[in-house]
Scaffold this motif. Structure first.
Motif, PDB file in Angstrom:
ATOM      1  N   LEU A   1      10.172 -12.792  -4.216  1.00 50.93           N
ATOM      2  CA  LEU A   1      10.445 -11.689  -3.294  1.00 50.93           C
ATOM      3  C   LEU A   1       9.115 -10.997  -3.040  1.00 50.93           C
ATOM      4  CD1 LEU A   1      13.487 -10.141  -5.251  1.00 50.93           C
ATOM      5  CD2 LEU A   1      13.528 -12.064  -3.641  1.00 50.93           C
ATOM      6  N   ILE A   2       8.669 -10.941  -1.788  1.00 55.03           N
ATOM      7  CA  ILE A   2       7.373 -10.333  -1.470  1.00 55.03           C
ATOM      8  C   ILE A   2       7.603  -9.115  -0.587  1.00 55.03           C
ATOM      9  CG2 ILE A   2       5.011 -10.743  -0.712  1.00 55.03           C
ATOM     10  CD1 ILE A   2       5.529 -13.697  -0.723  1.00 55.03           C
ATOM     11  N   LEU A   3       7.245  -7.950  -1.106  1.00 56.48           N
ATOM     12  CA  LEU A   3       7.436  -6.708  -0.372  1.00 56.48           C
ATOM     13  C   LEU A   3       6.086  -6.144   0.044  1.00 56.48           C
ATOM     14  CD1 LEU A   3       9.893  -7.076  -2.437  1.00 56.48           C
ATOM     15  CD2 LEU A   3      10.309  -4.643  -2.054  1.00 56.48           C
ATOM     16  N   CYS A   4       6.023  -5.654   1.279  1.00 55.05           N
ATOM     17  CA  CYS A   4       4.764  -5.099   1.775  1.00 55.05           C
ATOM     18  C   CYS A   4       5.039  -3.902   2.669  1.00 55.05           C
ATOM     19  CB  CYS A   4       3.976  -6.166   2.548  1.00 55.05           C
ATOM     20  SG  CYS A   4       4.605  -6.461   4.233  1.00 55.05           S
ATOM     21  N   PRO A   5       4.027  -3.067   2.896  1.00 54.84           N
ATOM     22  CA  PRO A   5       4.163  -2.007   3.890  1.00 54.84           C
ATOM     23  C   PRO A   5       4.040  -2.587   5.294  1.00 54.84           C
ATOM     24  CG  PRO A   5       1.949  -1.979   2.983  1.00 54.84           C
ATOM     25  CD  PRO A   5       2.705  -3.051   2.240  1.00 54.84           C
TER      26      PRO A   5
ATOM     27  N   SER B   1       2.856  -6.103  -2.449  1.00 53.13           N
ATOM     28  CA  SER B   1       1.531  -6.181  -1.827  1.00 53.13           C
ATOM     29  C   SER B   1       1.114  -4.785  -1.389  1.00 53.13           C
ATOM     30  CB  SER B   1       1.611  -7.132  -0.620  1.00 53.13           C
ATOM     31  OG  SER B   1       0.381  -7.207   0.052  1.00 53.13           O
ATOM     32  N   SER B   2       0.091  -4.232  -2.051  1.00 53.81           N
ATOM     33  CA  SER B   2      -0.336  -2.860  -1.731  1.00 53.81           C
ATOM     34  C   SER B   2      -1.780  -2.630  -2.137  1.00 53.81           C
ATOM     35  CB  SER B   2       0.546  -1.836  -2.454  1.00 53.81           C
ATOM     36  OG  SER B   2       0.123  -0.513  -2.156  1.00 53.81           O
ATOM     37  N   ASP B   3      -2.520  -1.936  -1.286  1.00 55.36           N
ATOM     38  CA  ASP B   3      -3.806  -1.381  -1.691  1.00 55.36           C
ATOM     39  C   ASP B   3      -3.567   0.041  -2.201  1.00 55.36           C
ATOM     40  OD1 ASP B   3      -4.969  -3.735  -0.813  1.00 55.36           O
ATOM     41  OD2 ASP B   3      -5.579  -2.912   1.126  1.00 55.36           O
ATOM     42  N   LEU B   4      -4.623   0.674  -2.699  1.00 56.45           N
ATOM     43  CA  LEU B   4      -4.497   2.040  -3.210  1.00 56.45           C
ATOM     44  C   LEU B   4      -5.081   3.021  -2.184  1.00 56.45           C
ATOM     45  CD1 LEU B   4      -5.192   1.445  -7.019  1.00 56.45           C
ATOM     46  CD2 LEU B   4      -3.009   1.513  -5.809  1.00 56.45           C
ATOM     47  N   SER B   5      -5.951   3.923  -2.612  1.00 54.66           N
ATOM     48  CA  SER B   5      -6.468   4.949  -1.695  1.00 54.66           C
ATOM     49  C   SER B   5      -7.349   4.319  -0.614  1.00 54.66           C
ATOM     50  CB  SER B   5      -7.252   6.006  -2.470  1.00 54.66           C
ATOM     51  OG  SER B   5      -8.413   5.427  -3.047  1.00 54.66           O
ATOM     52  N   HIS B   6      -7.437   5.010   0.515  1.00 47.35           N
ATOM     53  CA  HIS B   6      -8.192   4.504   1.660  1.00 47.35           C
ATOM     54  C   HIS B   6      -9.271   5.489   2.103  1.00 47.35           C
ATOM     55  CE1 HIS B   6      -4.967   1.620   1.875  1.00 47.35           C
ATOM     56  NE2 HIS B   6      -5.430   1.049   2.970  1.00 47.35           N
ATOM     57  N   TYR B   7     -10.495   4.979   2.202  1.00 47.38           N
ATOM     58  CA  TYR B   7     -11.596   5.633   2.935  1.00 47.38           C
ATOM     59  C   TYR B   7     -12.084   6.947   2.319  1.00 47.38           C
ATOM     60  CZ  TYR B   7      -9.724   2.217   6.194  1.00 47.38           C
ATOM     61  OH  TYR B   7      -9.245   1.061   6.748  1.00 47.38           O
TER      62      TYR B   7
ATOM     63  N   LYS C   1      -7.249   6.186 -10.377  1.00 53.00           N
ATOM     64  CA  LYS C   1      -6.876   6.284 -11.801  1.00 53.00           C
ATOM     65  C   LYS C   1      -5.643   7.172 -11.969  1.00 53.00           C
ATOM     66  CE  LYS C   1     -11.288   5.195 -13.934  1.00 53.00           C
ATOM     67  NZ  LYS C   1     -12.575   5.711 -14.434  1.00 53.00           N
ATOM     68  N   ALA C   2      -5.572   8.235 -11.157  1.00 54.05           N
ATOM     69  CA  ALA C   2      -4.402   9.115 -11.213  1.00 54.05           C
ATOM     70  C   ALA C   2      -3.148   8.368 -10.750  1.00 54.05           C
ATOM     71  CB  ALA C   2      -4.636  10.354 -10.358  1.00 54.05           C
ATOM     72  N   THR C   3      -3.293   7.531  -9.728  1.00 53.96           N
ATOM     73  CA  THR C   3      -2.167   6.735  -9.234  1.00 53.96           C
ATOM     74  C   THR C   3      -1.698   5.750 -10.294  1.00 53.96           C
ATOM     75  OG1 THR C   3      -2.938   6.937  -6.959  1.00 53.96           O
ATOM     76  CG2 THR C   3      -1.435   5.114  -7.433  1.00 53.96           C
ATOM     77  N   ILE C   4      -2.648   5.086 -10.937  1.00 49.44           N
ATOM     78  CA  ILE C   4      -2.302   4.127 -11.998  1.00 49.44           C
ATOM     79  C   ILE C   4      -1.592   4.830 -13.151  1.00 49.44           C
ATOM     80  CG2 ILE C   4      -3.254   2.547 -13.742  1.00 49.44           C
ATOM     81  CD1 ILE C   4      -3.245   1.438 -10.869  1.00 49.44           C
ATOM     82  N   ALA C   5      -2.000   6.057 -13.443  1.00 48.38           N
ATOM     83  CA  ALA C   5      -1.350   6.826 -14.507  1.00 48.38           C
ATOM     84  C   ALA C   5       0.119   7.086 -14.157  1.00 48.38           C
ATOM     85  CB  ALA C   5      -2.088   8.141 -14.736  1.00 48.38           C
ATOM     86  N   MET C   6       0.396   7.361 -12.882  1.00 51.08           N
ATOM     87  CA  MET C   6       1.793   7.552 -12.459  1.00 51.08           C
ATOM     88  C   MET C   6       2.585   6.254 -12.598  1.00 51.08           C
ATOM     89  SD  MET C   6       1.634  10.029  -9.080  1.00 51.08           S
ATOM     90  CE  MET C   6       3.429   9.945  -8.817  1.00 51.08           C
ATOM     91  N   ILE C   7       1.972   5.153 -12.195  1.00 51.18           N
ATOM     92  CA  ILE C   7       2.657   3.857 -12.318  1.00 51.18           C
ATOM     93  C   ILE C   7       2.926   3.546 -13.795  1.00 51.18           C
ATOM     94  CG2 ILE C   7       2.421   1.362 -11.965  1.00 51.18           C
ATOM     95  CD1 ILE C   7       0.838   2.014  -9.396  1.00 51.18           C
ATOM     96  N   ALA C   8       1.962   3.868 -14.649  1.00 53.10           N
ATOM     97  CA  ALA C   8       2.124   3.621 -16.094  1.00 53.10           C
ATOM     98  C   ALA C   8       3.313   4.394 -16.656  1.00 53.10           C
ATOM     99  CB  ALA C   8       0.845   4.000 -16.839  1.00 53.10           C
ATOM    100  N   GLN C   9       3.591   5.552 -16.054  1.00 52.98           N
ATOM    101  CA  GLN C   9       4.735   6.374 -16.488  1.00 52.98           C
ATOM    102  C   GLN C   9       6.022   5.990 -15.759  1.00 52.98           C
ATOM    103  OE1 GLN C   9       4.585   8.787 -18.908  1.00 52.98           O
ATOM    104  NE2 GLN C   9       2.479   8.102 -19.248  1.00 52.98           N
TER     105      GLN C   9
ATOM    106  N   GLU D   1      -0.626   8.163   0.736  1.00 48.28           N
ATOM    107  CA  GLU D   1      -2.053   8.439   0.521  1.00 48.28           C
ATOM    108  C   GLU D   1      -2.552   7.759  -0.748  1.00 48.28           C
ATOM    109  OE1 GLU D   1      -4.347  10.622   2.363  1.00 48.28           O
ATOM    110  OE2 GLU D   1      -2.843  10.044   3.847  1.00 48.28           O
ATOM    111  N   GLN D   2      -1.663   7.597  -1.708  1.00 47.73           N
ATOM    112  CA  GLN D   2      -2.038   6.968  -2.982  1.00 47.73           C
ATOM    113  C   GLN D   2      -2.027   5.447  -2.896  1.00 47.73           C
ATOM    114  OE1 GLN D   2       1.120   9.451  -4.883  1.00 47.73           O
ATOM    115  NE2 GLN D   2      -0.328   9.532  -6.574  1.00 47.73           N
ATOM    116  N   ALA D   3      -1.061   4.928  -2.155  1.00 51.98           N
ATOM    117  CA  ALA D   3      -0.913   3.469  -2.013  1.00 51.98           C
ATOM    118  C   ALA D   3      -0.178   3.203  -0.719  1.00 51.98           C
ATOM    119  CB  ALA D   3      -0.132   2.892  -3.195  1.00 51.98           C
ATOM    120  N   CYS D   4      -0.712   2.298   0.112  1.00 57.37           N
ATOM    121  CA  CYS D   4      -0.042   2.033   1.398  1.00 57.37           C
ATOM    122  C   CYS D   4       1.321   1.411   1.173  1.00 57.37           C
ATOM    123  CB  CYS D   4      -0.919   1.176   2.309  1.00 57.37           C
ATOM    124  SG  CYS D   4      -1.495  -0.365   1.590  1.00 57.37           S
ATOM    125  N   GLY D   5       1.510   0.725   0.038  1.00 52.75           N
ATOM    126  CA  GLY D   5       2.810   0.139  -0.284  1.00 52.75           C
ATOM    127  C   GLY D   5       3.661   1.024  -1.170  1.00 52.75           C
TER     128      GLY D   5
END
Length: 272
Positions: free
Chosen positions: A78-82, A182-188, A199-207, A215-219
């Motif tokens: 199953l492949i999910l993308c924005p 399929s997702s990138d993180l912050s942009h530009y 790193k803050a986004t990854i911390a949320m995912i870890a929790q 703004e944190q991840a396009c996906g």
């Protein structure tokens, strides 16, 4: 009519080599060089970036390298993308019956497609998929690491993450089913600021906190759905690689963040 049932490559020669030999060689190189932060046994889901391979291919490879040992087990992905080009209210699955890359055609899992079509928030529409790169760039990696598999491509637009989680729940399956987000993180942002944000986004995912925003991840919509499902299934996320375009192939003034994560059953929970 046969042509209409296939979704043809949109970004071959742009995001990755159009020549099959060059493409195979590039992916083989990335996989050979993949040194994940930790080895994850039997991941149920992975989050991988979707930029041009020179920017994020090496980061994505750290997750795909984890799949090689299960190449004869995984049969459905199953492949999910924005949605980058066509706005979608809900989630769109394609009418096309296969997706083509320079490495060949990948069939749509018909049973999964039929089940998904009946779920709330899901529509059948080829348009969001026609020019979308975020799923296409994952396929050559899957073709290089798995043997015989079919896919269900899902373009996630404006939708309640609970509906994304419901779709994943319905198609969860067993070890034969892999989920790819399929997702990138912050942009530009400038390099250092991007590092801090990611790193803050990854911390949320870890929790397993399903409140990421675009703004944190396009996906973010797809990731949030996965995080809700991961809570239910006691999956733990493992960070395999975290970099940005300033580390790989771009300048450091305006960078895009990339991470690879793998989700596997929490060993601590499994022992109780």
């Amino acid at each position: 009519m046969a042509q209409a049932s296939q979704r043809l490559p949109a970004v071959a020669g742009l995001f990755y080599p159009a020549d099959p030999h060059s493409l195979h060689a590039q992916i083989s190189g990335y996989l050979a060089g993949a040194m994940p932060a930790e080895v994850v046994h039997s991941p149920k889901a992975i989050i991988v970036p979707h930029a041009g391979y020179i920017y994020s291919g090496a980061v994505a490879a750290s997750a795909y390298a984890e799949l090689v040992l299960r190449r004869d087990v995984i049969r459905r992905v199953l492949i999910l993308c924005p949605t980058h080009r066509v706005a979608v209210r809900g989630m769109a699955v394609p009418a096309a019956q296969s997706f083509v890359t320079p490495l060949g055609a990948v069939a749509i899992d018909r049973a999964a497609w039929l089940a998904a079509r009946e779920l709330p928030g899901v529509l059948v529409d080829d348009r969001p998929h026609a020019e979308e790169h975020a799923i296409e760039v994952q396929l050559p990696f899957l073709q290089s690491t798995l043997d015989h598999f079919e896919i269900l491509p899902i373009a996630v637009g404006q939708v309640d993450p609970k509906l994304v989680a419901q779709l994943l729940e319905t198609l969860w399956g067993g070890p034969e089913t892999l989920i790819v987000i399929s997702s990138d993180l912050s942009h530009y942002h400038p390099y250092r600021q991007a590092q801090w944000r990611d790193k803050a986004t990854i911390a949320m995912i870890a929790q397993l906190d399903p409140h990421l925003d675009g703004e944190q991840a396009c996906g973010a919509g797809a990731i949030n759905g996965l995080l809700i499902a991961a809570q239910r299934h006691h999956l733990a996320p493992h960070l395999l690689d975290l970099r940005n375009s300033g580390d790989t192939a771009g300048d450091r003034d305006r960078v895009v963040g990339y991470a690879s994560l793998a989700f596997a059953e929490d060993r601590n929970h499994a022992q109780h």
